[in-house]
Design a protein around this motif. Structure first.
Motif: not given
Length: 384
Positions: A31-39, A347-353, A355-363
């Protein structure tokens, strides 16, 4: 159990979000959601600064971490290559074999399969670059390794298609008629590279299923007035992708801008073409028994000819943004979404959405890599 990652700024591959949260389960984004909606009571990691973006996908990695894949075609060598490139933001790669013997190439394929079986999630396929090249465009590929394929070569390459993601770079004019069609039908991705092909040769290759062009402008026939060559054919080929080495040495920034304007959006991909020095303390390595040295940021042989690059993917992103002048979000897509689409993995890589694998970079604001995540597993590289 779900965990949440909260980013002050998040680029999902298309849109920039503020104060956004990612829910991850088992290495996947759910899921992608607002931080305010985290349980309440959830396991949460807060990223107070920096930009979170999709992890980089490098289609052409000859080496890293002190290892050249040709010299060490095994799972341990691949682990060192992955470790050498991860601090540059690369979360997925195609380890690349340059022209060599059939035994080395077969060992490389088995190494990739072994690395994947052992759980190395960053190794997502293989790139076999050569040996079916035009001798006049071989670059630093050893001349006695260059040859034409026989039927057994095409049969072996085609057999790889169902087993793993396979990219083959070849000179179309060196392949028998129908070879690209055979490989494409088997699921192998074929790119033109190290080629002296004519415009007509490339047109015929495209009709057979040519997927793209390896390191555009380098080691290929140029665009001229009466013969468009490979470069002209590539710039016109709206159905093909092109990789480009943005290191300040291989391609003039104006040429990158021209390619970006000529090709349809989504067809130009950043590649490192990196060698063993990336992620290693040594500024040299050997290939074919020849020493290759970093000199003023360039990897060169004894004659001063370029021999791959000394950059990682973040260097290419930074160069394209700062020196070429492309928008940062487009540079990030050139390093993630567009390579994923080329690989048919969009459909698996290249986006943060979801159903995608949790692959990220923080800059950070200087476009330095602070952290990376591969299938949800985090590594920290620099303190903010």
């Amino acid at each position: 159990m779900s965990e949440y990652l909260v980013a002050a700024r998040l680029f999902d591959g298309e849109v920039l979000h503020e104060h956004c949260a990612i829910r991850m389960d088992g290495g996947q984004i759910t899921a992608l959601l607002s931080a305010d909606d985290i349980p309440a009571g959830s396991t949460t990691t807060e990223l107070d600064d920096g930009l979170l973006a999709p992890g980089f996908i490098d289609l052409q990695v000859n080496g890293g971490g002190g290892v050249l894949f040709n010299n060490q075609p095994d799972a341990a060598g691949l682990a060192r290559m992955v470790a050498g490139h991860r601090p540059t933001g690369t979360t997925a790669m195609l380890p690349t074999l340059i022209s060599d013997t059939a035994e080395v190439h077969r060992a490389g394929v088995e190494a990739v399969l072994a690395a994947q079986a052992a759980g190395n999630a960053s190794v997502i396929g293989i790139h076999i670059e050569g040996p079916f090249f035009a001798a006049a465009r071989r670059g630093t590929h050893r001349e006695d390794r260059i040859r034409r394929p026989d039927s057994g070569d095409i049969e072996w390459l085609a057999s790889l298609g169902p087993r793993l993601t396979t990219l083959v770079t070849a000179a179309p004019e060196q392949l028998p008629a129908g070879a690209i069609a055979t490989l494409s039908a088997a699921g192998v991705l074929v790119c033109a590279g190290h080629t002296n092909a004519t415009y007509s040769d490339i047109s015929a290759a495209r009709a057979e299923g040519l997927r793209g062009f390896t390191h555009l402008f380098n080691a290929m026939s140029p665009l001229t007035s009466r013969e468009p060559g490979v470069v002209g054919a590539a710039l016109e080929a709206g159905d093909c992708w092109a990789g480009i080495i943005a290191d300040g040495h291989h391609v003039h920034p104006a040429s990158i801008r021209i390619a970006q304007r000529c090709l349809p959006t989504g067809k130009l991909c950043l590649v490192s073409d990196a060698m063993a020095t990336v992620g290693d303390d040594k500024d040299w390595f050997e290939i074919y028994g020849e020493r290759i040295q970093v000199r003023e940021g360039r990897l060169v042989n004894a004659e001063g000819a370029l021999a791959g690059s000394a950059i990682g993917m973040i260097d290419a992103v930074r160069y394209c943004h700062r020196e070429v002048g492309l928008p940062l979000q487009e540079c990030l897509r050139m390093a993630s979404l567009y390579p994923a689409t080329f690989l048919r993995r969009e459909q698996q890589l290249g986006r943060i959405a979801p159903g995608y694998r949790a692959d990220f970079v923080r800059l950070d604001d200087q476009l330095q890599v602070l952290d990376t995540w591969v299938a949800g597993a985090r590594q920290t590289h620099l303190s903010p």
